[in-house]
Design a protein around this motif. Structure first.
Motif, PDB file in Angstrom:
ATOM      1  N   MET A 231      -3.568  -7.962   2.960  1.00  0.00           N
ATOM      2  CA  MET A 231      -3.958  -6.657   2.509  1.00  0.00           C
ATOM      3  C   MET A 231      -4.645  -5.865   3.426  1.00  0.00           C
ATOM      4  O   MET A 231      -4.702  -4.718   3.684  1.00  0.00           O
ATOM      5  N   GLU A 232      -5.438  -6.664   4.011  1.00  0.00           N
ATOM      6  CA  GLU A 232      -6.440  -6.102   5.180  1.00  0.00           C
ATOM      7  C   GLU A 232      -5.898  -5.890   6.476  1.00  0.00           C
ATOM      8  O   GLU A 232      -6.536  -4.744   7.244  1.00  0.00           O
ATOM      9  N   HIS A 233      -5.163  -6.453   7.099  1.00  0.00           N
ATOM     10  CA  HIS A 233      -4.445  -6.349   8.379  1.00  0.00           C
ATOM     11  C   HIS A 233      -3.062  -5.822   8.537  1.00  0.00           C
ATOM     12  O   HIS A 233      -2.710  -5.961   9.676  1.00  0.00           O
ATOM     13  N   SER A 234      -2.445  -5.782   7.660  1.00  0.00           N
ATOM     14  CA  SER A 234      -1.049  -5.324   7.929  1.00  0.00           C
ATOM     15  C   SER A 234      -0.849  -4.049   8.432  1.00  0.00           C
ATOM     16  O   SER A 234       0.097  -3.510   8.813  1.00  0.00           O
ATOM     17  N   GLY A 235      -1.898  -3.229   8.122  1.00  0.00           N
ATOM     18  CA  GLY A 235      -1.836  -1.809   8.596  1.00  0.00           C
ATOM     19  C   GLY A 235      -1.330  -0.751   7.624  1.00  0.00           C
ATOM     20  O   GLY A 235      -1.121   0.295   7.628  1.00  0.00           O
ATOM     21  N   LYS A 236      -1.246  -1.402   6.312  1.00  0.00           N
ATOM     22  CA  LYS A 236      -0.647  -0.593   5.293  1.00  0.00           C
ATOM     23  C   LYS A 236      -1.774  -0.346   4.145  1.00  0.00           C
ATOM     24  O   LYS A 236      -2.613  -1.493   4.210  1.00  0.00           O
ATOM     25  N   ASP A 237      -1.545   0.534   3.306  1.00  0.00           N
ATOM     26  CA  ASP A 237      -2.691   0.798   2.207  1.00  0.00           C
ATOM     27  C   ASP A 237      -2.368  -0.156   0.967  1.00  0.00           C
ATOM     28  O   ASP A 237      -1.546   0.454   0.200  1.00  0.00           O
ATOM     29  N   TYR A 238      -2.449  -1.205   0.819  1.00  0.00           N
ATOM     30  CA  TYR A 238      -2.345  -2.240  -0.380  1.00  0.00           C
ATOM     31  C   TYR A 238      -3.379  -1.943  -1.355  1.00  0.00           C
ATOM     32  O   TYR A 238      -3.122  -2.151  -2.531  1.00  0.00           O
ATOM     33  N   ARG A 239      -4.303  -1.087  -1.401  1.00  0.00           N
ATOM     34  CA  ARG A 239      -5.438  -0.985  -2.386  1.00  0.00           C
ATOM     35  C   ARG A 239      -4.731  -0.180  -3.437  1.00  0.00           C
ATOM     36  O   ARG A 239      -5.134  -0.997  -4.661  1.00  0.00           O
ATOM     37  N   PRO A 240      -3.928   0.500  -3.694  1.00  0.00           N
ATOM     38  CA  PRO A 240      -3.384   1.325  -4.873  1.00  0.00           C
ATOM     39  C   PRO A 240      -2.627   0.288  -5.667  1.00  0.00           C
ATOM     40  O   PRO A 240      -2.859   0.186  -6.964  1.00  0.00           O
ATOM     41  N   ILE A 241      -1.677  -0.540  -5.239  1.00  0.00           N
ATOM     42  CA  ILE A 241      -0.849  -1.392  -5.975  1.00  0.00           C
ATOM     43  C   ILE A 241      -1.856  -2.592  -6.143  1.00  0.00           C
ATOM     44  O   ILE A 241      -1.686  -3.411  -7.451  1.00  0.00           O
ATOM     45  N   ASN A 242      -2.629  -3.304  -5.361  1.00  0.00           N
ATOM     46  CA  ASN A 242      -3.367  -4.258  -5.765  1.00  0.00           C
ATOM     47  C   ASN A 242      -4.572  -3.845  -7.044  1.00  0.00           C
ATOM     48  O   ASN A 242      -4.655  -4.696  -7.892  1.00  0.00           O
ATOM     49  N   ALA A 243      -4.836  -2.703  -7.030  1.00  0.00           N
ATOM     50  CA  ALA A 243      -5.590  -2.027  -8.155  1.00  0.00           C
ATOM     51  C   ALA A 243      -4.896  -2.220  -9.390  1.00  0.00           C
ATOM     52  O   ALA A 243      -5.361  -2.722 -10.423  1.00  0.00           O
ATOM     53  N   VAL A 244      -3.349  -2.027  -9.442  1.00  0.00           N
ATOM     54  CA  VAL A 244      -2.806  -1.964 -10.606  1.00  0.00           C
ATOM     55  C   VAL A 244      -2.680  -3.341 -11.154  1.00  0.00           C
ATOM     56  O   VAL A 244      -2.755  -3.814 -12.284  1.00  0.00           O
ATOM     57  N   HIS A 245      -2.401  -4.498 -10.173  1.00  0.00           N
ATOM     58  CA  HIS A 245      -2.340  -6.018 -10.381  1.00  0.00           C
ATOM     59  C   HIS A 245      -3.660  -6.233 -11.127  1.00  0.00           C
ATOM     60  O   HIS A 245      -3.827  -6.795 -12.138  1.00  0.00           O
ATOM     61  N   GLU A 246      -4.792  -5.725 -10.493  1.00  0.00           N
ATOM     62  CA  GLU A 246      -6.159  -6.236 -10.985  1.00  0.00           C
ATOM     63  C   GLU A 246      -6.406  -5.763 -12.301  1.00  0.00           C
ATOM     64  O   GLU A 246      -7.110  -6.277 -13.325  1.00  0.00           O
ATOM     65  N   ASP A 247      -5.807  -4.427 -12.687  1.00  0.00           N
ATOM     66  CA  ASP A 247      -6.069  -3.751 -13.953  1.00  0.00           C
ATOM     67  C   ASP A 247      -5.138  -4.103 -15.057  1.00  0.00           C
ATOM     68  O   ASP A 247      -5.559  -3.555 -16.171  1.00  0.00           O
ATOM     69  N   THR A 248      -4.063  -4.948 -14.777  1.00  0.00           N
ATOM     70  CA  THR A 248      -3.085  -5.350 -15.615  1.00  0.00           C
ATOM     71  C   THR A 248      -3.829  -5.980 -17.158  1.00  0.00           C
ATOM     72  O   THR A 248      -3.351  -5.384 -18.036  1.00  0.00           O
ATOM     73  N   PRO A 249      -4.658  -6.831 -16.963  1.00  0.00           N
ATOM     74  CA  PRO A 249      -5.371  -7.355 -18.291  1.00  0.00           C
ATOM     75  C   PRO A 249      -6.057  -6.267 -19.110  1.00  0.00           C
ATOM     76  O   PRO A 249      -6.328  -6.431 -20.251  1.00  0.00           O
ATOM     77  N   ARG A 250      -6.518  -5.114 -18.567  1.00  0.00           N
ATOM     78  CA  ARG A 250      -7.225  -4.221 -19.206  1.00  0.00           C
ATOM     79  C   ARG A 250      -6.230  -3.203 -19.683  1.00  0.00           C
ATOM     80  O   ARG A 250      -6.444  -2.623 -20.907  1.00  0.00           O
ATOM     81  N   ARG A 251      -4.941  -3.051 -19.282  1.00  0.00           N
ATOM     82  CA  ARG A 251      -3.863  -2.095 -19.808  1.00  0.00           C
ATOM     83  C   ARG A 251      -3.035  -3.005 -20.728  1.00  0.00           C
ATOM     84  O   ARG A 251      -2.748  -2.345 -21.892  1.00  0.00           O
ATOM     85  N   LEU A 252      -2.800  -4.332 -20.547  1.00  0.00           N
ATOM     86  CA  LEU A 252      -1.572  -4.982 -21.668  1.00  0.00           C
ATOM     87  C   LEU A 252      -2.504  -6.452 -21.915  1.00  0.00           C
ATOM     88  O   LEU A 252      -3.128  -6.759 -20.983  1.00  0.00           O
ATOM     89  N   PRO A 253      -2.456  -6.466 -23.352  1.00  0.00           N
ATOM     90  CA  PRO A 253      -2.989  -7.555 -23.971  1.00  0.00           C
ATOM     91  C   PRO A 253      -2.139  -9.052 -23.415  1.00  0.00           C
ATOM     92  O   PRO A 253      -1.291  -8.920 -22.917  1.00  0.00           O
TER      93      PRO A 253
END
Length: 302
Positions: A231-253
């Motif tokens: 995520m840090e060194h690929s040159g692509k912005d992984y942050r938005p999709i990583n945030a979706v993953h991290e947020d999954t427990p708050r969206r879905l029980p």
């Protein structure tokens, strides 16, 4: 750099998105290579049908779910209660012993997290575990090279979600008393440059909701985190999709997110989880599941 980046064609910049479809001849070569791999897939070690009903664990996603960890060594000895529903080769649509590399839609070549998770589940319950390996490397919800995970897509040549459902259903038809206990999901890298975070979230949640419509409204789902260094060194912005993953427990029980360990990837040119990193992911997924589904886990014990 991604394949194709910075190349020129007859003196002109090659503006093809290197994260999108590759040329047709490369797709054909990939399919031919995959077909050969399926033909050469090992038969595996046969197992005696268990006396107790299986706890089924589908493994879905792309390369880190497929298993890309090195070295492929003898660190994980087979567990007699941990089997796999083979998805390719001569053993396809039968239960065999679960050992890395697992038999996904093509045979894996390396270590994944499924066996580690399966052994922990078997040890905790004294029940047989049937892994259903259905991952495929470099695949996304956005159609790419003829593959998609999008449950609503009816036009792309291969819908990996529908193929996974068919495999899970085949295992359930063979073992009528089996239960889909938990789903392990690891994916997102290939969608990073192809989908916005809202589009990715919508398709991810739709897949999880469809799994629950099929296999039970309380079905636990464990989401694995992408490799931190990738995520840090690929040159692509992984942050938005990583945030979706991290947020999954708050969206879905009844879901959990498990981040990956640092300094646990193969090399600077192969930033997949290495064997120790992917086994750590399997152990962390087990701990997340153990906490998420404690009551039902107690009911599984024999």
């Amino acid at each position: 750099s991604p394949p194709g980046a910075g190349c020129t064609v007859q003196g002109r910049p090659n503006r093809r998105n290197p994260d999108g479809d590759v040329p047709l001849w490369k797709r054909a070569a990939r399919e031919l290579k995959s077909a050969v791999k399926r033909l050469l897939a090992p038969k595996g070690i046969s197992v005696t049908p268990p006396d107790e009903p299986y706890l089924i664990v589908p493994i879905l996603g792309q390369s880190n779910a497929f298993g890309m960890g090195l070295p492929l060594d003898a660190a994980d000895t087979p567990h007699p209660l941990v089997h796999q529903w083979a998805n390719c080769g001569r053993a396809k649509n039968t239960a065999i012993l679960a050992v890395d590399p697992l038999l996904h839609e093509t045979p894996s070549r390396r270590v994944g997290f499924g066996v580690t998770f399966g052994k922990a589940l078997a040890e905790a319950t004294n029940r047989p575990v049937l892994l259903v390996p259905c991952a495929c490397g470099d695949t996304s919800f956005h159609p790419k090279n003829g593959y998609t995970w999008d449950i609503a897509n009816t036009t792309t040549r291969r819908n990996l979600y529908r193929e996974a459902v068919a495999s899970i259903n085949a295992a359930l038809a063979r073992y009528l008393d089996a239960t889909v206990a938990v789903v392990l999901w690891h994916q997102g890298e290939s969608d990073v440059p192809l989908l916005t975070a809202p589009d990715y979230q919508r398709r991810l949640d739709a897949l999880f909701e469809d799994l629950r419509a099929r296999y039970g409204p309380g079905l636990p789902i464990i989401v694995g985190g992408m490799v931190p260094e990738e995520m840090e060194h690929s040159g692509k912005d992984y942050r938005p999709i990583n945030a979706v993953h991290e947020d999954t427990p708050r969206r879905l029980p009844r879901t959990a997110f498990v981040p990956g360990h640092r300094n646990a990837f193969n090399s600077d040119t192969d930033r997949h989880y290495n064997a120790s990193g992917v086994r750590a992911m399997g152990s962390d997924m087990w701990e997340a599941y153990r906490q998420l589904d404690a009551d039902r886990l107690d009911s599984y014990r024999r």
